[in-house]
Design an enzyme around this catalytic site. Structure first.
Site, PDB file in Angstrom:
ATOM      1  CB  SER A 457      -0.842   0.053   1.360  1.00 29.03           C
ATOM      2  OG  SER A 457      -1.528  -1.190   1.501  1.00 29.03           O
ATOM      3  CB  CYS A 629      -4.791  -0.359   6.537  1.00 29.77           C
ATOM      4  SG  CYS A 629      -3.456  -1.090   5.242  1.00 29.77           S
ATOM      5  CG  ASP A 674      -5.063  -1.859   1.472  1.00 25.54           C
ATOM      6  OD1 ASP A 674      -4.808  -2.967   1.194  1.00 25.54           O
ATOM      7  OD2 ASP A 674      -4.021  -1.015   1.405  1.00 25.54           O
ATOM      8  CD1 TRP A 676      -1.166  -8.101   5.590  1.00 19.32           C
ATOM      9  CD2 TRP A 676      -1.408  -6.350   4.731  1.00 19.32           C
ATOM     10  NE1 TRP A 676      -0.428  -7.078   6.242  1.00 19.32           N
ATOM     11  CE2 TRP A 676      -0.495  -6.141   5.687  1.00 19.32           C
ATOM     12  CE3 TRP A 676      -1.641  -5.163   3.920  1.00 19.32           C
ATOM     13  CZ2 TRP A 676      -0.031  -4.802   6.375  1.00 19.32           C
ATOM     14  CZ3 TRP A 676      -1.357  -4.034   4.287  1.00 19.32           C
ATOM     15  CH2 TRP A 676      -0.765  -3.530   5.243  1.00 19.32           C
TER      16      TRP A 676
HETATM   17  P1  NAP Z   1       2.701  -6.056  14.358  1.00 17.10           P
HETATM   18  O1  NAP Z   1       3.726  -4.930  14.509  1.00 17.10           O
HETATM   19  O2  NAP Z   1       2.838  -7.347  14.547  1.00 17.10           O
HETATM   20  O3  NAP Z   1       1.394  -5.771  15.009  1.00 17.10           O
HETATM   21  C1  NAP Z   1       0.912  -4.272  15.299  1.00 17.10           C
HETATM   22  C2  NAP Z   1      -0.244  -4.212  16.468  1.00 17.10           C
HETATM   23  O4  NAP Z   1      -1.341  -4.759  16.140  1.00 17.10           O
HETATM   24  C3  NAP Z   1       0.670  -4.680  17.734  1.00 17.10           C
HETATM   25  O5  NAP Z   1       0.487  -3.928  18.659  1.00 17.10           O
HETATM   26  C4  NAP Z   1       0.033  -6.120  17.802  1.00 17.10           C
HETATM   27  O6  NAP Z   1      -0.217  -6.347  19.277  1.00 17.10           O
HETATM   28  C5  NAP Z   1      -1.413  -5.604  17.593  1.00 17.10           C
HETATM   29  N1  NAP Z   1      -2.563  -6.817  17.399  1.00 17.10           N
HETATM   30  C6  NAP Z   1      -2.213  -8.120  17.324  1.00 17.10           C
HETATM   31  N2  NAP Z   1      -3.380  -8.663  17.161  1.00 17.10           N
HETATM   32  C7  NAP Z   1      -4.397  -7.850  17.124  1.00 17.10           C
HETATM   33  C8  NAP Z   1      -5.858  -8.014  16.650  1.00 17.10           C
HETATM   34  N3  NAP Z   1      -6.366  -9.127  16.739  1.00 17.10           N
HETATM   35  N4  NAP Z   1      -6.399  -6.696  16.803  1.00 17.10           N
HETATM   36  C9  NAP Z   1      -5.768  -5.615  16.795  1.00 17.10           C
HETATM   37  N5  NAP Z   1      -4.631  -5.449  17.079  1.00 17.10           N
HETATM   38  C10 NAP Z   1      -3.709  -6.590  17.104  1.00 17.10           C
HETATM   39  O7  NAP Z   1       2.340  -5.566  12.906  1.00 17.10           O
HETATM   40  P2  NAP Z   1       2.979  -5.891  11.445  1.00 17.10           P
HETATM   41  O8  NAP Z   1       4.317  -6.310  11.669  1.00 17.10           O
HETATM   42  O9  NAP Z   1       2.789  -4.576  10.772  1.00 17.10           O
HETATM   43  O10 NAP Z   1       2.055  -6.856  10.795  1.00 17.10           O
HETATM   44  C11 NAP Z   1       0.692  -7.065  10.998  1.00 17.10           C
HETATM   45  C12 NAP Z   1       0.307  -8.546  10.260  1.00 17.10           C
HETATM   46  O11 NAP Z   1       0.321  -8.199   9.044  1.00 17.10           O
HETATM   47  C13 NAP Z   1       1.282  -9.536  10.679  1.00 17.10           C
HETATM   48  O12 NAP Z   1       0.277 -10.742  10.755  1.00 17.10           O
HETATM   49  C14 NAP Z   1       1.982  -9.708   9.459  1.00 17.10           C
HETATM   50  O13 NAP Z   1       2.540 -11.085   9.102  1.00 17.10           O
HETATM   51  C15 NAP Z   1       1.085  -9.293   8.242  1.00 17.10           C
HETATM   52  N6  NAP Z   1       1.758  -8.656   7.238  1.00 17.10           N
HETATM   53  C16 NAP Z   1       1.616  -9.190   6.032  1.00 17.10           C
HETATM   54  C17 NAP Z   1       1.967  -8.701   5.055  1.00 17.10           C
HETATM   55  C18 NAP Z   1       1.664  -8.942   3.689  1.00 17.10           C
HETATM   56  O14 NAP Z   1       1.944  -8.580   2.694  1.00 17.10           O
HETATM   57  N7  NAP Z   1       1.311 -10.276   3.511  1.00 17.10           N
HETATM   58  C19 NAP Z   1       2.809  -7.441   5.138  1.00 17.10           C
HETATM   59  C20 NAP Z   1       3.009  -6.707   6.227  1.00 17.10           C
HETATM   60  C21 NAP Z   1       2.653  -7.753   7.589  1.00 17.10           C
HETATM   61  P3  NAP Z   1       0.636  -7.828  19.666  1.00 17.10           P
HETATM   62  O15 NAP Z   1       1.532  -8.149  18.781  1.00 17.10           O
HETATM   63  O16 NAP Z   1       1.216  -7.273  21.079  1.00 17.10           O
HETATM   64  O17 NAP Z   1      -0.290  -8.767  20.177  1.00 17.10           O
END
Ligand code: NAP
Length: 677
Positions: A457, A629, A674, A676
């Protein structure tokens, strides 16, 4: 990808409003009158001479031109056509496998991209005996067709054509974590029946959140015997592997004719010509690459790529696609383990000369280039790859297990699930752990799927940054159950894209994918953005754009952000920018949930509940637009539940009414996602 329709006017050039008209109405009237008189004089001067008709001899007539799949099927004796709607290549892969299968059952199939053929001809399929159309249809984003199936989808919607006598079946590809699971496959299945076609086998449902490969294998194993019965064909199901491409080694070739990682045209990376798209990506120099998090062992990054001079345009909310390359160390190890010289120049030529696809990837090229730029060597291979490679395992046990994994027998499925999927073995790990398996590299290259572009994005607004595109991403890195450190292909590659690499500019092959995740047409509408973690990305663009609108003197409504991260002092992404935006009033309320700074988890949805009165007023009274998102699996669903609860409590609704309420917001483009997984 969000649901909201793109405001048409957002693409209008801004300067138009300000311009003085060049001609007055009187000028225009006189101009039109004179032009009309001149045309009249020309037309009436001579009676129109018959224009000699020149028929281009090399121009095929409409019925035999390339776009006629019917003519092609007739010419090549095929009775099965497998259309695919594919965004990331899996739908295409399944279609190829099904078309190859047909041969095993004494039939002849061809995989076909609906974008390349005239789909109006579908009704003519009945002209071919024992014919069948199979559709492998992926659903993209929020229930949308894939790019290559968009025209077919439009045609299906508008068509009232008669498809009597057309036999069909559909296999749908999707992901259950998304709201509109397999919407496209289900639509094609239903619509074809409405148009009079005959469903000869039930719709297959593939779930990428579970085990898509297993769903496909199971469906296909029931499908073929049913088809054989339907057509009265002997279900021989011959087991031999069938090569689709033949290897040609080039020992004495001009290296200028060899592909080195470009797509489409040879040397397109050296001579860059717009327009840039998926088949002709722009090599954008990286101008910023910095770590965003202050602490912690992850690497969250902010990248900026320069699009000056490319004529590329984007809107806040669009996606940027990048073509990554594989890790050199893994490519080298593959060369070593298979004992080949990776710099051998080769072509893999399709044995089927009628096929539109001459090579599996741009050829001629070297094995090194193919494994680095064109082939996916990181995802665990699908069962058909194991099945076809099994013949090269010299240990009968390995051979048996590999074949078993490709069957739908429960034992085989369990083995594939544990050995390949749960242990996350890529092709290199499989070769390392099965020492008796040493396939010829050209057959491996034929079987591996294409390395796909990755979408991010866009984290900037073109109003503020017309010449650059910003990306916010987290580097993926984990250790598999077999103790192998696995790195995300694209994010690791992006991390290593240093601004100046030994005096050279690092570049990224990229193009833009339009989305429907758009700010409201009226800037005065309030905006509620929910984006924890890297889900903040499109909102950086939205915030910049709202700030810019404010500077233009536009009336800008409330701009509320809900961001979440683990620790305030660790991964509070863009903290300074966000706090500054709140100070200047661009963000009217900044809400941040630090999940791990206290004993109890605090997430964005907890803050939504705390602010429920404000939220309900913004949504129900002030026509706010809501945007989500980030993670689809848990976060987006939990956030949606929080909105249901708010509607129940403050709107006095039942859960069913609340669900309907949010659904309506979605159809009106006021609740966009948006997400993933
Ligand atoms: P992150 O840093 O892992 O998480 C951001 C925040 O969201 C943290 O404070 C986390 O808390 C919290 N969180 C966890 N579960 C939640 C829920 N059910 N509801 C609301 N908030 C919640 O975020 P990130 O590294 O940006 O990644 C986010 C997710 O997207 C991951 O699963 C990652 O694998 C995925 N991702 C996928 C792609 C792709 O293109 N496929 C790209 C980027 C990220 P805690 O961790 O303390 O529980």
């Amino acid at each position: 990808v969000g649901d909201s329709p793109a405001p048409e006017s957002s693409t209008q050039p801004e300067a138009m409003e300000e311009e003085e008209p060049l001609f007055s109405n009187l000028d225009l009237f006189l101009f039109t009158l004179i032009a009309g008189l001149i045309i009249y004089w020309f037309m009436s001067r001579k009676k129109a001479e018959p224009i000699p008709e020149f028929k281009k001899l090399d121009q095929p007539s409409p019925s035999t031109r390339e776009t006629s799949f019917i003519e092609k099927m007739k010419k090549t004796g095929r009775n099965i056509v497998v259309f695919y709607g594919s965004q990331t290549g899996t739908g295409e892969e399944f279609a190829n496998r099904l078309s190859k299968d047909a041969q095993r059952y004494g039939m002849k199939g061809m995989a076909a991209d609906p974008e390349e053929y005239d789909m109006c001809e579908l009704s003519r399929l009945a002209e071919i005996d024992n014919s069948l159309a199979i559709f492998c249809m992926a659903t993209y984003g929020e229930g949308d067709p894939t790019d290559n199936a968009q025209d077919f989808y439009d045609w299906l919607q508008e068509s009232d054509g008669e498809l009597n006598g057309v036999n069909y079946t559909v296999f749908a590809l999707g992901n259950k974590t998304y709201e509109h699971y397999n919407a496209m496959g289900a639509y094609v299945d239903k619509r074809l029946e409405e148009l009079g076609a005959k469903r000869v086998f039930d719709l297959g449902m593939g779930d990428d959140d579970g085990n898509l490969e297993e769903d496909f294998v199971t469906w296909r194993e029931q499908f073929w015997p049913a088809m054989c019965e339907h057509f009265g064909v002997e279900a021989s199901g011959e087991d031999s592997s069938i090569r689709q491409y033949e290897l040609k080694e080039h020992n004495d070739i001009n290296m200028n004719k060899v592909y080195t990682g470009e797509f489409g045209c040879l040397k397109s990376f050296e001579t860059q010509k717009p327009p840039f798209d998926a088949k002709n990506p722009f090599l954008a120099p990286v101008i910023v690459n910095r770590k965003l998090n202050k602490a912690g062992n992850r690497h969250l990054m902010h990248l900026e790529v320069d699009i000056t001079g490319s004529k590329i345009r984007y809107e806040s909310g669009d996606h940027v696609a990048v073509y990554p390359t594989n890790d050199t160390a893994i490519v080298n190890k593959l060369g070593q383990i298979l004992g080949v010289d990776l710099d051998t120049v080769i072509s893999l030529n399709n044995l089927d000369e009628e096929s539109n696809k001459k090579h599996p990837f741009p050829c001629p090229t070297t094995y090194r280039t193919a494994l680095t730029h064109y082939l996916d060597i990181i995802h665990p291979p699908r069962t058909n790859v194991l099945y076809e490679l099994a013949q090269y395992a010299t240990d009968p046990k390995d051979q048996e297990n590999m074949r078993k994994m490709a069957s739908s027998a429960p034992e085989g499925k369990a083995l594939y699930q544990s050995f390949v999927l749960e242990d996350n073995r890529n092709i290199l790990a499989i070769l390392e752990d099965l020492p008796s398996l040493r396939p010829p590299i050209d057959h491996l290259c034929e079987l591996l799927p294409r390395l796909q572009a990755r979408y991010y994005s866009i984290a900037s607004s073109s109003k503020v940054h017309p010449n650059s595109i910003h990306i916010c991403a987290v580097v993926v890195e984990y250790t598999t159950k077999t103790g192998r450190l696995t790195k995300g292909v694209a994010t690791t590659w992006l991390k290593n894209k240093l601004v100046a690499d030994n005096g050279h500019k690092s570049t990224v092959p990229m193009y833009i994918r339009k989305s429907q995740f758009r700010l409201p047409f009226k800037a005065s509408n309030p905006v509620i953005m929910v984006g924890p973690g890297t889900g903040i990305a499109p909102f950086m663009g939205f915030i910049q754009e709202r700030g810019w609108l404010k500077e233009q003197g536009k009336e800008v409504g409330e701009t509320v952000l809900y961001f979440g991260c683990r620790h305030k002092n660790e991964d509070y992404l863009y903290q300074e920018d966000l706090e500054e935006a709140e100070k200047t009033g661009v963000i009217t309320k900044l809400n941040v949930a630090f999940s791990r700074d206290q004993e109890q988890k605090v997430y964005v949805q907890h803050l939504l509940r705390t602010n429920k009165e404000d939220l309900w007023r913004q949504i129900h009274t002030d026509n706010a637009h809501i945007y989500i998102c980030g993670d689809a699996r848990n976060m987006a669903r939990d956030v949606q539940t929080a909105f249901y609860e708010i509607a129940e409590e403050l709107g006095g609704m039942t859960r069913t009414q609340a669900t309907d309420y949010i659904k309506k917001l979605m159809t009106k483009g006021r609740y966009s996602q948006d997400v993933w997984s």
